[in-house]
Design a protein around this motif. Structure first.
Motif, PDB file in Angstrom:
ATOM      1  N   ASP A 110       6.293 -33.140  -6.971  1.00  0.00           N
ATOM      2  CA  ASP A 110       6.474 -33.878  -5.716  1.00  0.00           C
ATOM      3  C   ASP A 110       7.637 -33.337  -4.897  1.00  0.00           C
ATOM      4  OD1 ASP A 110       4.384 -35.567  -6.302  1.00  0.00           O
ATOM      5  OD2 ASP A 110       5.660 -37.000  -7.374  1.00  0.00           O
ATOM      6  N   ALA A 111       8.500 -32.534  -5.498  1.00  0.00           N
ATOM      7  CA  ALA A 111       9.647 -31.990  -4.775  1.00  0.00           C
ATOM      8  C   ALA A 111       9.162 -30.955  -3.758  1.00  0.00           C
ATOM      9  CB  ALA A 111      10.637 -31.354  -5.748  1.00  0.00           C
ATOM     10  N   VAL A 112       9.596 -31.125  -2.498  1.00  0.00           N
ATOM     11  CA  VAL A 112       9.188 -30.230  -1.418  1.00  0.00           C
ATOM     12  C   VAL A 112      10.257 -29.158  -1.222  1.00  0.00           C
ATOM     13  CG1 VAL A 112       8.588 -30.056   1.023  1.00  0.00           C
ATOM     14  CG2 VAL A 112       7.888 -32.072  -0.298  1.00  0.00           C
ATOM     15  N   SER A 113       9.900 -27.920  -1.400  1.00  0.00           N
ATOM     16  CA  SER A 113      10.828 -26.814  -1.180  1.00  0.00           C
ATOM     17  C   SER A 113      11.057 -26.626   0.307  1.00  0.00           C
ATOM     18  CB  SER A 113      10.251 -25.522  -1.788  1.00  0.00           C
ATOM     19  OG  SER A 113      10.959 -24.394  -1.310  1.00  0.00           O
ATOM     20  N   MET A 114      12.321 -26.721   0.719  1.00  0.00           N
ATOM     21  CA  MET A 114      12.650 -26.558   2.136  1.00  0.00           C
ATOM     22  C   MET A 114      12.349 -25.131   2.606  1.00  0.00           C
ATOM     23  SD  MET A 114      16.145 -27.945   3.886  1.00  0.00           S
ATOM     24  CE  MET A 114      15.863 -29.535   3.117  1.00  0.00           C
ATOM     25  N   ILE A 115      12.550 -24.151   1.732  1.00  0.00           N
ATOM     26  CA  ILE A 115      12.271 -22.770   2.094  1.00  0.00           C
ATOM     27  C   ILE A 115      10.773 -22.557   2.297  1.00  0.00           C
ATOM     28  CG2 ILE A 115      12.273 -20.404   1.203  1.00  0.00           C
ATOM     29  CD1 ILE A 115      15.023 -20.936   0.051  1.00  0.00           C
ATOM     30  N   GLU A 116       9.961 -23.098   1.386  1.00  0.00           N
ATOM     31  CA  GLU A 116       8.524 -22.939   1.521  1.00  0.00           C
ATOM     32  C   GLU A 116       7.982 -23.692   2.731  1.00  0.00           C
ATOM     33  OE1 GLU A 116       6.639 -24.035  -2.099  1.00  0.00           O
ATOM     34  OE2 GLU A 116       7.642 -22.503  -3.297  1.00  0.00           O
ATOM     35  N   SER A 117       8.457 -24.914   2.924  1.00  0.00           N
ATOM     36  CA  SER A 117       7.957 -25.694   4.059  1.00  0.00           C
ATOM     37  C   SER A 117       8.436 -25.111   5.384  1.00  0.00           C
ATOM     38  CB  SER A 117       8.402 -27.157   3.939  1.00  0.00           C
ATOM     39  OG  SER A 117       9.824 -27.261   3.974  1.00  0.00           O
ATOM     40  N   GLY A 118       9.654 -24.554   5.403  1.00  0.00           N
ATOM     41  CA  GLY A 118      10.152 -23.941   6.630  1.00  0.00           C
ATOM     42  C   GLY A 118       9.351 -22.729   7.034  1.00  0.00           C
ATOM     43  N   MET A 119       9.058 -21.866   6.052  1.00  0.00           N
ATOM     44  CA  MET A 119       8.257 -20.680   6.363  1.00  0.00           C
ATOM     45  C   MET A 119       6.807 -21.064   6.644  1.00  0.00           C
ATOM     46  SD  MET A 119       7.779 -17.081   4.320  1.00  0.00           S
ATOM     47  CE  MET A 119       9.008 -16.210   5.279  1.00  0.00           C
ATOM     48  N   GLY A 120       6.244 -21.909   5.800  1.00  0.00           N
ATOM     49  CA  GLY A 120       4.852 -22.287   5.989  1.00  0.00           C
ATOM     50  C   GLY A 120       4.615 -23.083   7.252  1.00  0.00           C
ATOM     51  N   GLY A 121       5.598 -23.902   7.636  1.00  0.00           N
ATOM     52  CA  GLY A 121       5.428 -24.738   8.817  1.00  0.00           C
ATOM     53  C   GLY A 121       5.233 -23.926  10.077  1.00  0.00           C
ATOM     54  N   ILE A 122       5.983 -22.835  10.210  1.00  0.00           N
ATOM     55  CA  ILE A 122       5.853 -22.035  11.427  1.00  0.00           C
ATOM     56  C   ILE A 122       4.728 -21.016  11.305  1.00  0.00           C
ATOM     57  CG2 ILE A 122       7.570 -20.288  10.753  1.00  0.00           C
ATOM     58  CD1 ILE A 122       8.476 -20.297  13.698  1.00  0.00           C
ATOM     59  N   LEU A 123       4.554 -20.414  10.127  1.00  0.00           N
ATOM     60  CA  LEU A 123       3.519 -19.390   9.986  1.00  0.00           C
ATOM     61  C   LEU A 123       2.117 -19.988   9.935  1.00  0.00           C
ATOM     62  CD1 LEU A 123       5.018 -16.765   7.524  1.00  0.00           C
ATOM     63  CD2 LEU A 123       4.963 -16.751  10.016  1.00  0.00           C
ATOM     64  N   VAL A 385       9.738 -13.909  11.532  1.00  0.00           N
ATOM     65  CA  VAL A 385       9.481 -15.197  12.171  1.00  0.00           C
ATOM     66  C   VAL A 385       9.503 -16.322  11.138  1.00  0.00           C
ATOM     67  CG1 VAL A 385       7.743 -16.559  13.389  1.00  0.00           C
ATOM     68  CG2 VAL A 385       8.220 -14.225  14.115  1.00  0.00           C
ATOM     69  N   GLY A 386       8.891 -16.081   9.972  1.00  0.00           N
ATOM     70  CA  GLY A 386       8.907 -17.083   8.919  1.00  0.00           C
ATOM     71  C   GLY A 386      10.300 -17.378   8.414  1.00  0.00           C
ATOM     72  N   ALA A 387      11.127 -16.333   8.281  1.00  0.00           N
ATOM     73  CA  ALA A 387      12.510 -16.546   7.842  1.00  0.00           C
ATOM     74  C   ALA A 387      13.297 -17.324   8.887  1.00  0.00           C
ATOM     75  CB  ALA A 387      13.179 -15.203   7.568  1.00  0.00           C
ATOM     76  N   GLY A 388      13.007 -17.100  10.169  1.00  0.00           N
ATOM     77  CA  GLY A 388      13.630 -17.918  11.205  1.00  0.00           C
ATOM     78  C   GLY A 388      13.248 -19.380  11.058  1.00  0.00           C
ATOM     79  N   ILE A 390      12.626 -20.799   8.190  1.00  0.00           N
ATOM     80  CA  ILE A 390      13.412 -21.294   7.051  1.00  0.00           C
ATOM     81  C   ILE A 390      14.805 -21.705   7.505  1.00  0.00           C
ATOM     82  CG2 ILE A 390      14.514 -20.610   4.886  1.00  0.00           C
ATOM     83  CD1 ILE A 390      12.117 -18.772   4.385  1.00  0.00           C
ATOM     84  N   PHE A 391      15.447 -20.849   8.296  1.00  0.00           N
ATOM     85  CA  PHE A 391      16.801 -21.136   8.745  1.00  0.00           C
ATOM     86  C   PHE A 391      16.845 -22.420   9.567  1.00  0.00           C
ATOM     87  CE2 PHE A 391      20.609 -19.664  11.428  1.00  0.00           C
ATOM     88  CZ  PHE A 391      21.515 -20.144  10.484  1.00  0.00           C
ATOM     89  N   GLY A 392      15.877 -22.573  10.479  1.00  0.00           N
ATOM     90  CA  GLY A 392      15.835 -23.790  11.280  1.00  0.00           C
ATOM     91  C   GLY A 392      15.590 -25.022  10.431  1.00  0.00           C
ATOM     92  N   ALA A 393      14.718 -24.912   9.418  1.00  0.00           N
ATOM     93  CA  ALA A 393      14.422 -26.052   8.555  1.00  0.00           C
ATOM     94  C   ALA A 393      15.646 -26.463   7.739  1.00  0.00           C
ATOM     95  CB  ALA A 393      13.256 -25.713   7.627  1.00  0.00           C
ATOM     96  N   VAL A 394      16.412 -25.476   7.266  1.00  0.00           N
ATOM     97  CA  VAL A 394      17.609 -25.787   6.491  1.00  0.00           C
ATOM     98  C   VAL A 394      18.654 -26.476   7.365  1.00  0.00           C
ATOM     99  CG1 VAL A 394      19.579 -24.742   5.297  1.00  0.00           C
ATOM    100  CG2 VAL A 394      17.268 -23.992   4.759  1.00  0.00           C
ATOM    101  N   LEU A 395      18.843 -25.988   8.581  1.00  0.00           N
ATOM    102  CA  LEU A 395      19.798 -26.625   9.488  1.00  0.00           C
ATOM    103  C   LEU A 395      19.374 -28.053   9.808  1.00  0.00           C
ATOM    104  CD1 LEU A 395      20.584 -23.728  12.002  1.00  0.00           C
ATOM    105  CD2 LEU A 395      22.098 -24.665  10.266  1.00  0.00           C
ATOM    106  N   GLN A 396      18.095 -28.231  10.014  1.00  0.00           N
ATOM    107  CA  GLN A 396      17.601 -29.565  10.320  1.00  0.00           C
ATOM    108  C   GLN A 396      17.728 -30.491   9.117  1.00  0.00           C
ATOM    109  OE1 GLN A 396      13.564 -29.576  11.682  1.00  0.00           O
ATOM    110  NE2 GLN A 396      13.403 -31.800  11.694  1.00  0.00           N
ATOM    111  N   GLY A 397      17.327 -29.997   7.950  1.00  0.00           N
ATOM    112  CA  GLY A 397      17.361 -30.823   6.755  1.00  0.00           C
ATOM    113  C   GLY A 397      18.744 -31.151   6.263  1.00  0.00           C
ATOM    114  N   SER A 398      19.740 -30.385   6.705  1.00  0.00           N
ATOM    115  CA  SER A 398      21.113 -30.631   6.262  1.00  0.00           C
ATOM    116  C   SER A 398      21.760 -31.802   6.978  1.00  0.00           C
ATOM    117  CB  SER A 398      21.959 -29.372   6.484  1.00  0.00           C
ATOM    118  OG  SER A 398      22.067 -29.097   7.877  1.00  0.00           O
ATOM    119  N   GLY A 399      21.125 -32.338   8.006  1.00  0.00           N
ATOM    120  CA  GLY A 399      21.690 -33.493   8.709  1.00  0.00           C
ATOM    121  C   GLY A 399      22.419 -33.169   9.987  1.00  0.00           C
ATOM    122  N   VAL A 400      22.220 -31.963  10.524  1.00  0.00           N
ATOM    123  CA  VAL A 400      22.920 -31.583  11.751  1.00  0.00           C
ATOM    124  C   VAL A 400      22.528 -32.491  12.910  1.00  0.00           C
ATOM    125  CG1 VAL A 400      23.144 -29.767  13.495  1.00  0.00           C
ATOM    126  CG2 VAL A 400      23.276 -29.188  11.076  1.00  0.00           C
TER     127      VAL A 400
END
Length: 520
Positions: A110-123, A385-388, A390-400
């Motif tokens: 059930d744990a959602v990987s932020m890296i996988e969801s960040g890349m998959g979400g945009i790609l 593009v996918g790595a971008g 990931i970076f956006g997802a991490v910034l968002q998920g961190s509570g910025v």
């Protein structure tokens, strides 16, 4: 596009209005905070937050992450995909994200990987469009269709006004289609114009990008303004009117900057794209020579090229209006299906196969060769593009976003200025234009409710939010990497050209919105 590219899923035109309720749910925590009803702290406390707790720590982590990324790419010359991935992990850990949040775990499905969801979400959205658009562009390029259209545009506008022709093309084409679709369909025309003139690619791609970006940010049916209109209860007619009022001066300012920077920074047509096209042309010529058909091809008509390029435009536009004007029915569902960007581009590609290929004597093998060769340069684009994402997802998920709401919620500024500033900071911090628009709309909604403004005034506030959402596209935005890699621009020159162009569009659009708000 858009981002021009969002870490949220991109929406097909038929789904945009139905997604407003989901956006409303997304914005509720932020809106609650803006109303002063919540004093909860940041969601994470580890990493650097142990030394600098709370809002200050989150903003520090975000700022340090962006600075480190720029340093690694520009100074160290680290491959952008590697740099984005490494900095994303470092920022996540510094912001107190756990290893499970970043990478998931085998033990807990059930744990959602932020890296996988960040890349998959945009790609999940972009990869299909990149593939279809690249193949469509290759057929236009190899067949001579892009060259024919470029020659006609240059003939109509003249060599000196060719960049204006590209800008108008981007402006008109960007109304019904997403930013990314516009790039991949129109890029071969940019290549052809730049090769024909021998001038910098920037001189032709920047005006086109300005038109695509403005329509993506300011006008329906694009997701940002549609979602904001739903959140703030504004008729789409007012959004269209104010989008034109604010967007046209913005794009004129963008064209002026594009003309200036295009004459000062020379960028050649990307060699990867040229080599792929040349390889495909040689394969087609060899196949025709072996079959004894060399030189038998009919010339490509400009009307044929416009038909192919206009097909996705018409289909997507029809789907958009059907979702607004028609009641639910089988006919509407068919129109919406055909007008989905994936389907519309597939139809256009098949049409290009027939009109530019098979009908002109190409074999099916030649079409396969051209299509396959065109995809060779795409791998690096997709990874970056996918790595971008990931970076956006991490910034968002961190509570910025929550930290920024804390900073701006009680600023006491005029609502239209506050809306612009919040949107700018959210955009710069996490890269997604749609997230910036939706989050900002949630923050300012209770503030607008207190003053009971007119529909026209609220529409101008939405324009300010939209203007802020495109400010300073940089390394955490998938659109930045798409522009850089697809047009062969170095990261440094992309910052000088594309990032500044977006800022010019943003500031000009906001200034017009603020001035008009004084009398509306």
């Amino acid at each position: 596009m858009f981002s021009q590219f969002s870490q949220l899923p991109q929406f097909s035109p038929s789904a945009q209005l139905s997604q407003v309720s989901e956006f409303s749910q997304l914005s509720q925590p932020v809106r609650h905070l803006a109303a002063g009803a919540s004093e909860e702290g940041p969601p994470h406390t580890g990493g650097l937050l142990a030394l600098i707790p709370g809002t200050g720590g989150l903003l520090t982590v975000a700022a340090l992450g962006i600075v480190l990324l720029l340093f690694l790419i520009i100074k160290v010359r680290l491959q952008p995909f590697v740099a984005l991935l490494a900095v994303s992990i470092a920022v996540g850990l510094s912001a107190g994200l756990s290893v499970t949040e970043l990478f998931g775990t085998v033990q807990n499905s059930d744990a959602v990987s932020m890296i996988e969801s960040g890349m998959g979400g945009i790609l999940g959205h972009v990869a299909v469009i990149i593939g279809l658009g690249t193949m469509l562009g290759a057929i236009l390029e190899v067949s001579g269709g892009a060259e024919a259209l470029s020659a006609r545009l240059l003939g109509l506008f003249g060599e000196r006004r060719a960049p204006l022709a590209m800008g108008l093309t981007g402006l008109l084409f960007g109304i019904p289609v997403f930013f990314d679709v516009g790039i991949f369909v129109l890029a071969p025309i940019v290549y052809a114009a730049a090769k024909r003139s021998g001038k910098s690619v920037l001189l032709y791609c920047m005006p086109m990008l300005a038109g695509l970006s403005m329509t993506h940010a300011f006008l329906p049916p694009h997701p940002g303004p549609v979602a904001a209109a739903g959140l703030l209860k504004v008729d789409l007619g007012w959004i269209i009117l104010m989008g034109i009022v604010c967007g046209i001066p913005a794009v004129l300012a963008g064209w002026a900057y594009a003309a200036w920077i295009g004459k000062r920074v020379f960028v050649e047509v990307p060699q990867e794209m040229l080599e792929a096209a040349e390889e495909a042309k040689k394969a087609v010529v060899a196949e025709q020579r072996a079959a004894g058909r060399e030189g038998d091809e009919l010339p490509v008509g400009v009307g044929t090229v416009l038909t192919i390029i206009g097909t996705p435009l018409v289909l997507i536009l029809a789907a958009t209006f059907s979702s607004i004007a028609l009641d639910p029915s089988t006919g509407r569902s068919v129109i919406e299906f055909i007008g989905h960007p994936f389907v519309a581009l597939t139809v256009a590609l098949l049409l290009a196969y027939w009109l530019l290929g098979l009908r002109r004597g190409w074999s099916r093998k030649a079409l396969e060769t051209v299509s396959t060769s065109s995809l060779k340069p795409v791998g690096n684009i997709l990874l970056v593009v996918g790595a971008g994402g990931i970076f956006g997802a991490v910034l968002q998920g961190s509570g910025v976003a929550q930290a920024l709401a804390d900073v701006f919620g009680d600023a006491g500024l005029p609502v239209i200025l506050l809306a612009y500033l919040i949107s700018v900071v959210l955009r710069v911090a996490q890269g997604s234009a749609t997230v910036a628009i939706v989050t900002t709309a949630g923050i300012v909604a209770p503030l607008l409710a207190q003053s009971d403004p007119s529909q026209a005034h609220v529409a101008l506030v939405i324009m300010a939010i939209s203007a802020g959402s495109i400010f300073a596209s940089h390394v955490n935005d998938g659109g930045f990497w798409m522009v850089a890699k697809y047009f062969g621009i170095s990261e440094r020159d992309t910052l000088k050209s594309w990032t500044v162009l977006e800022s010019v569009l943003s500031v000009a659009g906001f200034v017009v919105a603020a001035l008009v708000s004084l009398v509306v």
